[in-house]
Motif scaffolding. Structure first.
Motif, mmCIF file in Angstrom:
data_model
loop_
_atom_site.group_PDB
_atom_site.id
_atom_site.type_symbol
_atom_site.label_atom_id
_atom_site.label_comp_id
_atom_site.label_asym_id
_atom_site.label_seq_id
_atom_site.Cartn_x
_atom_site.Cartn_y
_atom_site.Cartn_z
ATOM 1 N N ILE A 1 -66.788 2.217 -11.250
ATOM 2 C CA ILE A 1 -65.798 2.156 -12.320
ATOM 3 C C ILE A 1 -66.372 1.343 -13.477
ATOM 4 C CG2 ILE A 1 -63.526 1.263 -12.984
ATOM 5 C CD1 ILE A 1 -62.564 1.818 -10.167
ATOM 6 N N ALA A 2 -66.231 1.851 -14.709
ATOM 7 C CA ALA A 2 -66.654 1.130 -15.911
ATOM 8 C C ALA A 2 -65.483 1.060 -16.878
ATOM 9 C CB ALA A 2 -67.851 1.819 -16.564
ATOM 10 N N GLN A 3 -65.295 -0.108 -17.510
ATOM 11 C CA GLN A 3 -64.114 -0.333 -18.339
ATOM 12 C C GLN A 3 -64.461 -1.214 -19.525
ATOM 13 O OE1 GLN A 3 -60.680 0.668 -17.844
ATOM 14 N NE2 GLN A 3 -60.491 -0.190 -19.902
ATOM 15 N N GLY A 4 -63.862 -0.918 -20.681
ATOM 16 C CA GLY A 4 -63.948 -1.791 -21.850
ATOM 17 C C GLY A 4 -62.750 -2.713 -21.877
ATOM 18 N N ALA A 5 -62.981 -4.004 -22.057
ATOM 19 C CA ALA A 5 -61.889 -4.981 -21.994
ATOM 20 C C ALA A 5 -60.910 -4.838 -23.152
ATOM 21 C CB ALA A 5 -62.465 -6.395 -21.964
ATOM 22 N N ASN A 6 -61.351 -4.252 -24.285
ATOM 23 C CA ASN A 6 -60.488 -4.153 -25.469
ATOM 24 C C ASN A 6 -59.887 -2.765 -25.649
ATOM 25 O OD1 ASN A 6 -61.245 -6.834 -26.105
ATOM 26 N ND2 ASN A 6 -63.087 -6.097 -27.140
ATOM 27 N N ASP A 7 -59.942 -1.944 -24.621
ATOM 28 C CA ASP A 7 -59.465 -0.562 -24.708
ATOM 29 C C ASP A 7 -57.973 -0.535 -25.049
ATOM 30 O OD1 ASP A 7 -58.804 2.112 -24.353
ATOM 31 O OD2 ASP A 7 -60.081 2.346 -22.601
ATOM 32 N N PRO A 8 -57.588 0.040 -26.225
ATOM 33 C CA PRO A 8 -56.164 0.092 -26.567
ATOM 34 C C PRO A 8 -55.431 1.272 -25.935
ATOM 35 C CG PRO A 8 -57.443 0.992 -28.365
ATOM 36 C CD PRO A 8 -58.432 0.566 -27.311
ATOM 37 N N ARG A 9 -56.173 2.235 -25.411
ATOM 38 C CA ARG A 9 -55.556 3.448 -24.860
ATOM 39 C C ARG A 9 -55.358 3.330 -23.355
ATOM 40 N NH1 ARG A 9 -58.563 8.440 -27.996
ATOM 41 N NH2 ARG A 9 -59.215 7.284 -29.846
ATOM 42 N N VAL A 10 -56.442 3.003 -22.666
ATOM 43 C CA VAL A 10 -56.393 2.793 -21.207
ATOM 44 C C VAL A 10 -56.743 1.325 -20.989
ATOM 45 C CG1 VAL A 10 -57.339 3.461 -18.975
ATOM 46 C CG2 VAL A 10 -57.048 5.188 -20.765
ATOM 47 N N LYS A 11 -55.712 0.524 -20.798
ATOM 48 C CA LYS A 11 -55.905 -0.924 -20.720
ATOM 49 C C LYS A 11 -56.756 -1.307 -19.509
ATOM 50 C CE LYS A 11 -52.969 -2.021 -24.119
ATOM 51 N NZ LYS A 11 -53.365 -2.667 -25.355
ATOM 52 N N GLN A 12 -57.373 -2.472 -19.607
ATOM 53 C CA GLN A 12 -58.213 -2.967 -18.514
ATOM 54 C C GLN A 12 -57.453 -3.007 -17.198
ATOM 55 O OE1 GLN A 12 -60.193 -6.756 -19.259
ATOM 56 N NE2 GLN A 12 -60.314 -7.157 -17.058
ATOM 57 N N ALA A 13 -56.146 -3.222 -17.281
ATOM 58 C CA ALA A 13 -55.328 -3.292 -16.063
ATOM 59 C C ALA A 13 -55.397 -2.009 -15.241
ATOM 60 C CB ALA A 13 -53.870 -3.589 -16.425
ATOM 61 N N GLU A 14 -55.678 -0.868 -15.902
ATOM 62 C CA GLU A 14 -55.765 0.400 -15.160
ATOM 63 C C GLU A 14 -56.926 0.364 -14.171
ATOM 64 O OE1 GLU A 14 -53.630 2.968 -15.165
ATOM 65 O OE2 GLU A 14 -52.396 1.697 -16.443
ATOM 66 N N SER A 15 -58.049 -0.214 -14.571
ATOM 67 C CA SER A 15 -59.180 -0.353 -13.655
ATOM 68 C C SER A 15 -58.967 -1.519 -12.700
ATOM 69 C CB SER A 15 -60.478 -0.535 -14.445
ATOM 70 O OG SER A 15 -60.808 0.647 -15.146
ATOM 71 N N ASP A 16 -58.446 -2.630 -13.239
ATOM 72 C CA ASP A 16 -58.202 -3.803 -12.379
ATOM 73 C C ASP A 16 -57.312 -3.447 -11.199
ATOM 74 O OD1 ASP A 16 -59.677 -5.293 -14.154
ATOM 75 O OD2 ASP A 16 -57.959 -6.354 -15.028
ATOM 76 N N GLN A 17 -56.270 -2.634 -11.456
ATOM 77 C CA GLN A 17 -55.295 -2.305 -10.405
ATOM 78 C C GLN A 17 -55.944 -1.593 -9.224
ATOM 79 O OE1 GLN A 17 -51.163 -0.857 -11.772
ATOM 80 N NE2 GLN A 17 -52.415 -0.550 -13.588
ATOM 81 N N ILE A 18 -56.732 -0.563 -9.536
ATOM 82 C CA ILE A 18 -57.272 0.219 -8.423
ATOM 83 C C ILE A 18 -58.409 -0.521 -7.726
ATOM 84 C CG2 ILE A 18 -58.951 1.617 -9.736
ATOM 85 C CD1 ILE A 18 -57.756 3.996 -7.875
ATOM 86 N N VAL A 19 -59.167 -1.334 -8.480
ATOM 87 C CA VAL A 19 -60.191 -2.163 -7.845
ATOM 88 C C VAL A 19 -59.528 -3.150 -6.889
ATOM 89 C CG1 VAL A 19 -61.919 -3.946 -8.255
ATOM 90 C CG2 VAL A 19 -61.896 -1.888 -9.672
ATOM 91 N N GLY A 20 -58.426 -3.739 -7.332
ATOM 92 C CA GLY A 20 -57.697 -4.670 -6.471
ATOM 93 C C GLY A 20 -57.165 -3.997 -5.224
ATOM 94 N N ALA A 21 -56.628 -2.783 -5.380
ATOM 95 C CA ALA A 21 -56.089 -2.054 -4.225
ATOM 96 C C ALA A 21 -57.196 -1.699 -3.239
ATOM 97 C CB ALA A 21 -55.377 -0.789 -4.704
ATOM 98 N N MET A 22 -58.369 -1.326 -3.755
ATOM 99 C CA MET A 22 -59.480 -0.975 -2.869
ATOM 100 C C MET A 22 -60.001 -2.213 -2.134
ATOM 101 S SD MET A 22 -61.471 1.830 -5.237
ATOM 102 C CE MET A 22 -62.783 2.107 -4.044
#
Length: 648
Positions: free
Chosen positions: A557-578
């Motif tokens: 998973i790769a994510q930009g911390a300043n993404d205004p469309r798909v917030k960082q929380a979208e990646s954080d959530q699934i990483v946390g669940a995994m």
């Protein structure tokens, strides 16, 4: 030794580093050439006299983020460009005077995004812009004097999603979503919007019908229109009588771009892009020029800039298996003068052709798609590999967007590493008519995902893909599709690469940028309305987050911390669940990026990680990581040990 090993590795930085030049343009009077090129490793605007490119000088001085886009002011006295901060998509407008090289911030506001509403052939020193500095949801329209910087409020906006002006820079139309999820179009008189719309669309036509601009005398309004038909056709509407005349249509694809007369605004050519883009000229002189260019150039070509007298064009040419080249075309003299090659370092590299293919879905839809094969795998040049090879399914974002024919750095890198690469225009992709688009309504994770699975099964049945070595990869919606692939169909893919993909559709819709609020019905009607019990259930069922425990294959998973469309929380959530479920995952975060990676150092670092991840999962080649992460800002939040060489 396999067939691919006979071909050299194409260095990552040749594909994803700064181009030598890009976005070549010519000034309205034809005296100056401009382009983007690196200065201090960052893409900036350069300027040179047309007759002496050796006198080129850099005229902007961005030291951090590349300048993404620029244009000539209509009066030719300045160059305008936009720039955001750290990928936040709050684009401001800047001006550089070409004589003094003095730079001015034309929209000196915080947390503001500028839109260009209208420009003019007759009024060359002013443009209309939209600014959301008063209310982040709505863009107020201002008249901007390009040479003094003076801003004059034209219309304060409290409900409209967009506006259209004529050549006198007079506002003529406002657009607003209606309750059905379609669009209402309102006339504007003396900067007052009429109460009742003069045209309207239902939800089914909202993404395939739109006004395409006025002629300069304001007598004709062009439409790309799918109402009462499937594909969007080009119509001319008399603005006095309302009478409409059909100009062009195509059974398979929507009418796409147009070429307009520089002085009158009359449409003189139009394009259709089904598997490839094709232009049809309506005016004899223009047809002669396009035909002549077609004889001189191999592959795809198009016009990127024109002088006011329309006698000189900047023309790009994409031969697909060599660097894109740009030329200065003198129409009267019929000469093509080389301007630059975008990536000359790719000359002689083993670039592979892209093959347009049609794939049938399980319910009978035709999915226009593009296949690139590894070097040496198709000795008969049949468009099919001689034996099954590992494959990457590359899924586009949007989803209301499309894949197209042409050079792709991602396709070329993956093919060079030994993979077949398949890009599929699944239902919901744009450009193929409203029936194809609307077949995706409320089908996230359902029929839209079935199309991708059908494409994989087609590739396996055709003998292209090794069924045990298929990866799924993509950005934005493509990142969502990757997560869906590993959760909803966990046995189909050997691994996945998710780039800025949403994992929870409910939180995705609750955190959209404020300036998308006037268009929120498009999401509710096409994805599911979180304000209704049925819609919320649909969104949750389609959200990979709730099925994270089903993931059994490696995931990057790769994510930009300043993404205004798909917030960082979208990646954080699934990483946390995994992590909670004890499932390995590799998570790379870029603190200075947004919805995708603009800085070449970050882009190169990401693809270095991705190719080494894929090599470990499905056995292709990879250029070693080396010290590629050092100039990037990549933070390895989780799972460095799951990518070869990353832990070191």
């Amino acid at each position: 030794m396999t067939a691919i090993d006979a071909f050299p590795l194409i260095p990552r930085d040749h594909l994803f580093g700064n181009p030598t030049r890009s976005q070549g343009k010519i000034s309205p009077d034809g005296k100056w050439l401009s382009w983007l090129a690196p200065e201090g490793g960052v893409m900036n605007v350069w300027l040179a006299p047309r007759d002496d490119q050796s006198a080129a000088k850099v005229i902007t001085h961005s030291e951090d983020r590349p300048i993404p886009q620029y244009l000539w002011a209509p009066d030719g006295k300045s160059i305008l460009y936009i720039q955001d901060k750290g990928g936040d998509e709050n684009y401001l407008l800047y001006r550089v005077d070409i004589e003094t090289l003095a730079e001015t911030t034309l929209t000196p506001f915080e947390n503001t995004r500028v839109d260009v509403v209208g420009s003019s052939v007759a009024i060359k020193d002013k443009i209309l812009i939209g600014l959301n500095n008063r209310d982040p949801q709505f863009h107020d329209v201002h008249l901007l004097d390009l040479n003094t910087g003076d801003l004059t409020l034209v219309l304060e906006n409290d409900s409209y999603a967009g506006f259209m002006a004529d050549d006198t820079l007079t506002l003529r139309m406002a657009m607003r979503q209606n309750e059905a999820g379609g669009t209402d179009y309102f006339r504007i008189t003396d900067n007052v919007v009429e109460d009742e719309p003069f045209e309207t669309t239902a939800m089914e036509d909202a993404l395939t019908t739109s006004p395409a601009g006025y002629t300069t005398d304001g007598s004709v309004l062009y439409w790309l229109d799918s109402r009462d038909r499937n594909t969007a056709a080009l119509f001319a509407q008399d603005t006095q009588t309302g009478e409409r005349t059909l100009i062009a249509e195509d059974d398979k694809a929507d009418i796409g771009g147009t070429i307009r007369n520089r002085q009158t605004g009359v449409v003189e050519a139009y394009s259709v892009n089904y598997l490839k883009s094709e232009w049809t000229a309506l005016e004899p002189d223009l047809k002669a020029s396009l035909d002549w260019l077609g004889e001189q150039l191999e592959g795809e070509y198009g016009i990127s800039s024109r002088t006011d007298d329309n006698q000189t064009w900047i023309v790009w040419n994409d031969p697909l298996t060599a660097s894109t080249a740009t030329y200065i075309y003198d129409r009267k003299a019929e000469t093509l003068t080389p301007f630059y090659k975008t990536r000359p370092e790719l000359e002689g590299a083993p670039l592979q052709p892209m093959h347009p293919v049609e794939i049938e879905s399980r319910d009978g839809l035709t999915l226009p798609s593009y296949l690139t094969l590894p070097a040496g795998s198709d000795r008969e040049a049949s468009g099919r590999s001689d034996a099954p090879v590992p494959m990457v399914l590359m899924v586009h974002g949007g989803p209301w967007a499309r894949d197209s024919y042409g050079f792709s750095s991602i396709h070329q890198m993956l093919a060079n590493r030994g993979y077949a690469v398949l890009s599929v225009n699944f239902r919901g992709s744009t450009g193929f008519g409203k029936d194809f688009l609307n077949a995706a309504n409320k089908q996230w994770g359902l029929a839209m995902h079935d199309d991708l699975i059908d494409a994989v099964e087609w590739a396996i049945a055709e003998g292209i893909a090794d069924k045990d070595k298929v990866a799924i990869m993509g950005g934005s919606y493509g990142g969502y599709a990757t997560l869906a692939g590993l959760t909803f169909t966990p046995d189909t893919f050997a691994c996945g690469v998710d780039i800025v993909g949403p994992s929870n559709l409910e939180t995705l819709l609750s955190t959209i940028p404020p300036y998308w609020a006037p268009m929120v019905k498009i999401f509710h009607e096409r994805m599911g309305n979180p304000d209704t019990e049925e819609g919320l259930a649909l969104l949750k069922a389609a959200s990979p987050l709730y099925k994270a425990d089903k993931i059994v294959k490696p995931l990057l998973i790769a994510q930009g911390a300043n993404d205004p469309r798909v917030k960082q929380a979208e990646s954080d959530q699934i990483v946390g669940a995994m992590k909670e479920a004890g499932i390995p995952v590799t998570y790379v975060l870029y603190p200075d990026e947004g919805h995708g990676f603009a800085k070449p150092s970050n882009n190169i670092a990401f693809f270095a990680i991705a190719e080494n991840f894929l090599a470990e999962c499905i056995g292709g080649r990879a250029e070693p990581l080396g010290d590629v992460l050092e100039p990037s800002t990549a933070e390895i939040v989780e799972g460095a040990s799951h990518v070869q060489g990353l832990a070191a």
